[in-house]
Write a protein that holds these residues in place. Structure first.
Motif, PDB file in Angstrom:
ATOM      1  N   PHE A   7       0.848  -1.175   0.000  1.00 54.86           N
ATOM      2  CA  PHE A   7       0.000   0.000   0.000  1.00 54.86           C
ATOM      3  C   PHE A   7       0.885   1.227   0.000  1.00 54.86           C
ATOM      4  N   ASN A   8       0.609   2.101  -0.910  1.00 55.82           N
ATOM      5  CA  ASN A   8       1.361   3.341  -0.985  1.00 55.82           C
ATOM      6  C   ASN A   8       0.610   4.394  -0.174  1.00 55.82           C
ATOM      7  N   THR A   9       0.925   4.461   1.109  1.00 58.69           N
ATOM      8  CA  THR A   9       0.208   5.382   1.986  1.00 58.69           C
ATOM      9  C   THR A   9       0.471   6.845   1.627  1.00 58.69           C
ATOM     10  N   GLY A  10       1.624   7.120   1.069  1.00 58.46           N
ATOM     11  CA  GLY A  10       1.921   8.490   0.650  1.00 58.46           C
ATOM     12  C   GLY A  10       0.956   8.960  -0.422  1.00 58.46           C
ATOM     13  N   ALA A  11       0.650   8.100  -1.373  1.00 60.53           N
ATOM     14  CA  ALA A  11      -0.292   8.459  -2.431  1.00 60.53           C
ATOM     15  C   ALA A  11      -1.707   8.601  -1.889  1.00 60.53           C
ATOM     16  N   ILE A  12      -2.068   7.730  -0.958  1.00 64.19           N
ATOM     17  CA  ILE A  12      -3.415   7.802  -0.373  1.00 64.19           C
ATOM     18  C   ILE A  12      -3.594   9.121   0.375  1.00 64.19           C
ATOM     19  N   PHE A  13      -2.624   9.471   1.226  1.00 68.18           N
ATOM     20  CA  PHE A  13      -2.726  10.724   1.969  1.00 68.18           C
ATOM     21  C   PHE A  13      -2.607  11.929   1.047  1.00 68.18           C
ATOM     22  N   GLY A  14      -1.845  11.796  -0.026  1.00 69.94           N
ATOM     23  CA  GLY A  14      -1.752  12.874  -1.012  1.00 69.94           C
ATOM     24  C   GLY A  14      -3.089  13.121  -1.687  1.00 69.94           C
ATOM     25  N   ASP A  15      -3.779  12.040  -2.059  1.00 66.73           N
ATOM     26  CA  ASP A  15      -5.100  12.179  -2.669  1.00 66.73           C
ATOM     27  C   ASP A  15      -6.090  12.802  -1.706  1.00 66.73           C
ATOM     28  N   ILE A  16      -6.035  12.391  -0.455  1.00 61.65           N
ATOM     29  CA  ILE A  16      -6.941  12.959   0.550  1.00 61.65           C
ATOM     30  C   ILE A  16      -6.682  14.457   0.687  1.00 61.65           C
ATOM     31  N   GLY A  17      -5.420  14.840   0.722  1.00 61.14           N
ATOM     32  CA  GLY A  17      -5.082  16.255   0.841  1.00 61.14           C
ATOM     33  C   GLY A  17      -5.515  17.062  -0.365  1.00 61.14           C
ATOM     34  N   VAL A  18      -5.304  16.505  -1.549  1.00 60.01           N
ATOM     35  CA  VAL A  18      -5.691  17.207  -2.778  1.00 60.01           C
ATOM     36  C   VAL A  18      -7.202  17.365  -2.847  1.00 60.01           C
ATOM     37  N   TRP A  19      -7.933  16.271  -2.612  1.00 66.58           N
ATOM     38  CA  TRP A  19      -9.399  16.346  -2.698  1.00 66.58           C
ATOM     39  C   TRP A  19      -9.970  17.218  -1.588  1.00 66.58           C
ATOM     40  N   GLY A  20      -9.337  17.221  -0.428  1.00 64.21           N
ATOM     41  CA  GLY A  20      -9.781  18.108   0.642  1.00 64.21           C
ATOM     42  C   GLY A  20      -9.588  19.571   0.260  1.00 64.21           C
ATOM     43  N   VAL A  93     -15.910  16.114   0.496  1.00 63.78           N
ATOM     44  CA  VAL A  93     -17.114  16.574   1.179  1.00 63.78           C
ATOM     45  C   VAL A  93     -16.750  17.368   2.427  1.00 63.78           C
ATOM     46  N   ALA A  94     -15.798  16.887   3.184  1.00 61.09           N
ATOM     47  CA  ALA A  94     -15.375  17.611   4.388  1.00 61.09           C
ATOM     48  C   ALA A  94     -14.755  18.952   4.016  1.00 61.09           C
ATOM     49  N   GLY A  95     -13.899  18.966   3.005  1.00 66.32           N
ATOM     50  CA  GLY A  95     -13.299  20.225   2.549  1.00 66.32           C
ATOM     51  C   GLY A  95     -14.334  21.193   2.025  1.00 66.32           C
ATOM     52  N   PHE A  96     -15.316  20.680   1.272  1.00 71.28           N
ATOM     53  CA  PHE A  96     -16.381  21.514   0.738  1.00 71.28           C
ATOM     54  C   PHE A  96     -17.175  22.149   1.875  1.00 71.28           C
TER      55      PHE A  96
END
Length: 103
Positions: A7-20, A93-96
């Protein structure tokens, strides 16, 4: 035979940050846009009622309020369609929500 799953946790957290961040910016901008549009509509309606009070024009208020009800229903329908298209990630959704609340 051993199968390893990485699992590439860096990519997962990066996506969360970008979408947020995208959600926050979208919510913030949308709230600002809604404020501007509602201000313009309010000024327009006030000017119409002022002109009616002065006897310059006659307004059929029942048709005006029916028209505004139809527009409201169309805007809400559009909002539901847009939310159906947007990615349903929790970060967006949280960021929005935070952006809309901050704006």
């Amino acid at each position: 035979m051993v199968v390893s799953v990485e699992f590439n946790t860096g990519a997962i957290f990066g996506d969360i940050g970008v979408w947020g961040a995208v959600g926050f910016i979208t919510g913030y901008a949308l709230k600002k846009l809604v404020k501007i549009v509602l201000t313009l509509i309010g000024a327009y309606l006030l000017s119409l009622f002022w002109l009616q009070q002065k006897g310059v024009i006659t307004i059929n208020t029942s048709k005006l309020f029916n028209l505004s009800e139809n527009v409201t229903q169309q805007v809400l329908g559009l909002g539901q369609k847009v939310l159906g298209i947007l990615p349903g990630t929790g970060a967006f959704v949280a960021g929005f929500y935070l952006g809309f609340k901050k704006g």
